[in-house]
Design an enzyme around this catalytic site. Structure first.
Site, PDB file in Angstrom:
ATOM      1  N   GLY A  10     -33.705  42.534   7.273  1.00 45.46           N
ATOM      2  CA  GLY A  10     -33.952  43.059   8.617  1.00 45.46           C
ATOM      3  C   GLY A  10     -33.266  44.406   8.788  1.00 45.46           C
ATOM      4  O   GLY A  10     -32.164  44.609   8.288  1.00 45.46           O
ATOM      5  N   GLY A 104     -29.072  37.609   1.871  1.00 44.90           N
ATOM      6  CA  GLY A 104     -30.178  37.433   0.916  1.00 44.90           C
ATOM      7  C   GLY A 104     -30.222  38.571  -0.086  1.00 44.90           C
ATOM      8  O   GLY A 104     -30.359  38.354  -1.307  1.00 44.90           O
ATOM      9  N   THR A 105     -30.078  39.790   0.393  1.00 50.26           N
ATOM     10  CA  THR A 105     -30.122  40.985  -0.460  1.00 50.26           C
ATOM     11  C   THR A 105     -28.972  40.957  -1.470  1.00 50.26           C
ATOM     12  O   THR A 105     -29.146  41.223  -2.661  1.00 50.26           O
ATOM     13  CB  THR A 105     -29.967  42.252   0.410  1.00 50.26           C
ATOM     14  OG1 THR A 105     -30.962  42.200   1.430  1.00 50.26           O
ATOM     15  CG2 THR A 105     -30.090  43.516  -0.400  1.00 50.26           C
ATOM     16  N   THR A 125     -25.672  43.543   8.654  1.00 48.22           N
ATOM     17  CA  THR A 125     -26.346  42.584   9.533  1.00 48.22           C
ATOM     18  C   THR A 125     -25.885  42.798  10.970  1.00 48.22           C
ATOM     19  O   THR A 125     -24.690  42.956  11.216  1.00 48.22           O
ATOM     20  CB  THR A 125     -26.079  41.109   9.158  1.00 48.22           C
ATOM     21  OG1 THR A 125     -26.309  40.294  10.314  1.00 48.22           O
ATOM     22  CG2 THR A 125     -24.672  40.847   8.689  1.00 48.22           C
ATOM     23  N   ASP A 127     -25.937  40.582  13.036  1.00 44.61           N
ATOM     24  CA  ASP A 127     -25.347  39.302  13.451  1.00 44.61           C
ATOM     25  C   ASP A 127     -23.837  39.217  13.194  1.00 44.61           C
ATOM     26  O   ASP A 127     -23.165  38.352  13.732  1.00 44.61           O
ATOM     27  CB  ASP A 127     -26.033  38.142  12.710  1.00 44.61           C
ATOM     28  CG  ASP A 127     -27.476  37.957  13.148  1.00 44.61           C
ATOM     29  OD1 ASP A 127     -27.876  38.582  14.142  1.00 44.61           O
ATOM     30  OD2 ASP A 127     -28.192  37.187  12.495  1.00 44.61           O
ATOM     31  N   ARG A 171     -28.945  34.055  14.614  1.00 45.23           N
ATOM     32  CA  ARG A 171     -29.647  32.890  14.056  1.00 45.23           C
ATOM     33  C   ARG A 171     -28.666  31.755  13.736  1.00 45.23           C
ATOM     34  O   ARG A 171     -28.931  30.613  14.038  1.00 45.23           O
ATOM     35  CB  ARG A 171     -30.348  33.340  12.780  1.00 45.23           C
ATOM     36  CG  ARG A 171     -31.219  32.329  12.120  1.00 45.23           C
ATOM     37  CD  ARG A 171     -31.623  32.837  10.755  1.00 45.23           C
ATOM     38  NE  ARG A 171     -32.479  34.012  10.828  1.00 45.23           N
ATOM     39  CZ  ARG A 171     -33.771  33.997  10.480  1.00 45.23           C
ATOM     40  NH1 ARG A 171     -34.313  32.888  10.047  1.00 45.23           N
ATOM     41  NH2 ARG A 171     -34.483  35.087  10.543  1.00 45.23           N
ATOM     42  N   ARG A 265     -34.860  32.617  35.606  1.00 44.26           N
ATOM     43  CA  ARG A 265     -35.740  33.434  34.763  1.00 44.26           C
ATOM     44  C   ARG A 265     -35.096  33.636  33.386  1.00 44.26           C
ATOM     45  O   ARG A 265     -33.874  33.811  33.291  1.00 44.26           O
ATOM     46  CB  ARG A 265     -35.968  34.799  35.398  1.00 44.26           C
ATOM     47  CG  ARG A 265     -36.789  34.758  36.671  1.00 44.26           C
ATOM     48  CD  ARG A 265     -38.258  34.470  36.384  1.00 44.26           C
ATOM     49  NE  ARG A 265     -39.074  34.547  37.575  1.00 44.26           N
ATOM     50  CZ  ARG A 265     -39.327  33.513  38.378  1.00 44.26           C
ATOM     51  NH1 ARG A 265     -38.826  32.314  38.130  1.00 44.26           N
ATOM     52  NH2 ARG A 265     -40.106  33.675  39.441  1.00 44.26           N
ATOM     53  N   GLN A 273     -32.629  44.809  20.237  1.00 48.27           N
ATOM     54  CA  GLN A 273     -31.227  44.865  19.817  1.00 48.27           C
ATOM     55  C   GLN A 273     -31.037  45.540  18.465  1.00 48.27           C
ATOM     56  O   GLN A 273     -29.924  45.896  18.088  1.00 48.27           O
ATOM     57  CB  GLN A 273     -30.645  43.443  19.725  1.00 48.27           C
ATOM     58  CG  GLN A 273     -30.556  42.746  21.058  1.00 48.27           C
ATOM     59  CD  GLN A 273     -30.489  41.238  20.902  1.00 48.27           C
ATOM     60  OE1 GLN A 273     -29.417  40.659  20.919  1.00 48.27           O
ATOM     61  NE2 GLN A 273     -31.621  40.594  20.743  1.00 48.27           N
ATOM     62  N   ARG A 274     -32.110  45.659  17.698  1.00 53.71           N
ATOM     63  CA  ARG A 274     -31.984  46.268  16.373  1.00 53.71           C
ATOM     64  C   ARG A 274     -32.525  47.690  16.338  1.00 53.71           C
ATOM     65  O   ARG A 274     -32.459  48.344  15.290  1.00 53.71           O
ATOM     66  CB  ARG A 274     -32.728  45.417  15.339  1.00 53.71           C
ATOM     67  CG  ARG A 274     -32.034  44.130  15.023  1.00 53.71           C
ATOM     68  CD  ARG A 274     -32.324  43.564  13.653  1.00 53.71           C
ATOM     69  NE  ARG A 274     -33.596  43.830  13.087  1.00 53.71           N
ATOM     70  CZ  ARG A 274     -34.394  42.911  12.531  1.00 53.71           C
ATOM     71  NH1 ARG A 274     -34.022  41.642  12.521  1.00 53.71           N
ATOM     72  NH2 ARG A 274     -35.529  43.230  11.988  1.00 53.71           N
TER      73      ARG A 274
HETATM   74  O1  F6P Z   1     -30.405  38.652  10.507  1.00 52.51           O
HETATM   75  C1  F6P Z   1     -30.576  39.487  11.558  1.00 52.51           C
HETATM   76  C2  F6P Z   1     -31.621  39.000  12.493  1.00 52.51           C
HETATM   77  O2  F6P Z   1     -31.715  40.016  13.421  1.00 52.51           O
HETATM   78  C3  F6P Z   1     -31.402  37.671  13.171  1.00 52.51           C
HETATM   79  O3  F6P Z   1     -30.506  37.635  14.238  1.00 52.51           O
HETATM   80  C4  F6P Z   1     -32.803  37.338  13.595  1.00 52.51           C
HETATM   81  O4  F6P Z   1     -32.920  35.971  13.735  1.00 52.51           O
HETATM   82  C5  F6P Z   1     -33.612  37.840  12.469  1.00 52.51           C
HETATM   83  O5  F6P Z   1     -32.894  38.890  11.886  1.00 52.51           O
HETATM   84  C6  F6P Z   1     -34.996  38.301  12.853  1.00 52.51           C
HETATM   85  O6  F6P Z   1     -35.707  38.619  11.706  1.00 52.51           O
HETATM   86  P1  F6P Z   1     -37.128  39.352  11.673  1.00 52.51           P
HETATM   87  O7  F6P Z   1     -36.898  40.797  11.946  1.00 52.51           O
HETATM   88  O8  F6P Z   1     -37.623  39.113  10.298  1.00 52.51           O
HETATM   89  O9  F6P Z   1     -37.969  38.748  12.745  1.00 52.51           O
END
Ligand code: F6P
Length: 341
Positions: A10, A104-105, A125, A127, A171, A265, A273-274
């Protein structure tokens, strides 16, 4: 020496700052040459590269995403493996690889290093769940974005006398939820590491409401309510066979309404967030990690990754870095929970 850089898994704010730090230091201090593998391990397995001269990386530290592209390709699938990769490296004159990625990488990098390839890792990450580093770049940016979003949810919640739920990434661990929840003054923070009943959540919401506040609940996507199936397990798999994440906020909303009678709601922040520009903290951390990865290559520290220990950059073996999640410790949750309700 010619070095290939890849970004895999990701994406994460700060990836470009790592690339820039590594390339600029490598060229300036060691006269190295750089290429970028396109789309993570896919580019490595297929020998698909672009040149990375100085001009390509100047000014990219503030750019979100990754100029190299990324994928979740496993190098041991799709006809990959150490021989194929080594073949491409020899053909392209690449001496070593810097792999920027998460668990994973780095696990793949470890297997390839065991097979004789010259690889160093840079942990990534949002996370913040890698155990062998104090912070990962991208986390600070994700917390900043989540906090701003939750602040906005608060004002609309207050206007309508509603309970607002913000679902953030995480996650397996609740670092983003813990930090953005503390920063925004959440009345409840729900994370995968902590078992919390629906009655407890409703109690915190009711307390905040009784004090005239718009209750604010921050929940990590990996949180599972006691006695209920994880919402993402019910959402099935996407086209690529990966679980569809998200949905716990939507599961919580009707439960809170049913128990408290407070209109509720749910908002899933998701990939917002990314995205976008990294914070200054993440740019600096990512740049330092990229530069330290060059030291690792020069010193031949194959099978190691760079990491943050306190305020200093350290080098740790893949075997020490992988396989252990950095979870939110009990005392950090207890500290935040004093402010709930
Ligand atoms: O590992 C980072 C992360 O942003 C997790 O918090 C999230 O569950 C996951 O990647 C989402 O992955 P993708 O971009 O493959 O939907």
């Amino acid at each position: 020496m010619k070095i290939g850089i890849l970004t895999s898994g990701g994406d994460c704010p700060g990836l470009n700052a790592v690339i820039r730090g590594a390339v600029l230091k490598g060229i300036a201090v060691h006269g190295q040459e750089f290429v970028g593998y396109k789309d993570g391990w896919r580019g490595v397995v297929e020998g698909d590269i672009i040149d990375l001269p100085r001009t390509m990386v100047r000014g990219i530290a503030k750019q979100g995403g990754t100029i190299l592209g990324t994928s979740r390709t496993n190098p041991f699938e799709h006809g990959g493996g150490p021989e194929v990769i080594k073949g491409h490296m020899d053909r392209l004159g690449i001496d070593a690889i810097i792999a920027i990625g998460g668990e994973g990488t780095l696990a793949a990098a470890r297997r390839l290093t065991d097979a004789g390839l010259r690889i160093v890792g840079v942990p990534k990450t949002v996370d913040n769940d890698l155990d062998a580093t104090d912070y990962t770049f991208g986390f600070d940016t994700a917390v900043e974005i989540a906090t701003e979003a939750i602040d906005r949810l608060r004002t609309t919640g207050e206007s309508h006398h509603r309970c607002m739920i913000a679902e953030v990434m995480g996650r397996h661990v609740g670092w983003i939820a813990l930090h953005s929840g503390m920063a925004s003054g959440a009345h409840a923070i729900l994370i995968p590491e902590q078992k919390v009943t629906m009655d407890q959540v409703a109690h915190w919401v009711q307390l905040a409401h009784d004090r005239g506040r718009a209750p604010l609940v921050v929940v990590a996507e990996g949180f599972v309510l006691e006695g209920m199936a994880a919402p993402h397990s019910e959402r099935g798999l996407d086209t690529f066979g990966r679980p569809r994440l998200g949905g716990i906020a939507e599961q919580l909303a009707p439960e809170i309404e049913a128990r408290t009678g407070i209109e509720t709601r749910a908002t899933i922040l998701g990939h917002i967030q990314r995205g976008g520009v990294p914070t200054a903290f993440d740019r600096v951390l990512a740049t330092r990690l990229g530069m330290a990865a060059i030291d690792s290559v020069v010193e031949g520290r194959w099978g190691t990754m760079v990491s943050l220990h306190g305020t200093e950059i350290a080098h740790v073996g893949f075997e020490e870095a992988l396989g252990r999640l950095k979870t939110v410790p009990q005392h950090r949750y207890d500290e935040a929970a004093v402010l709930f309700g």
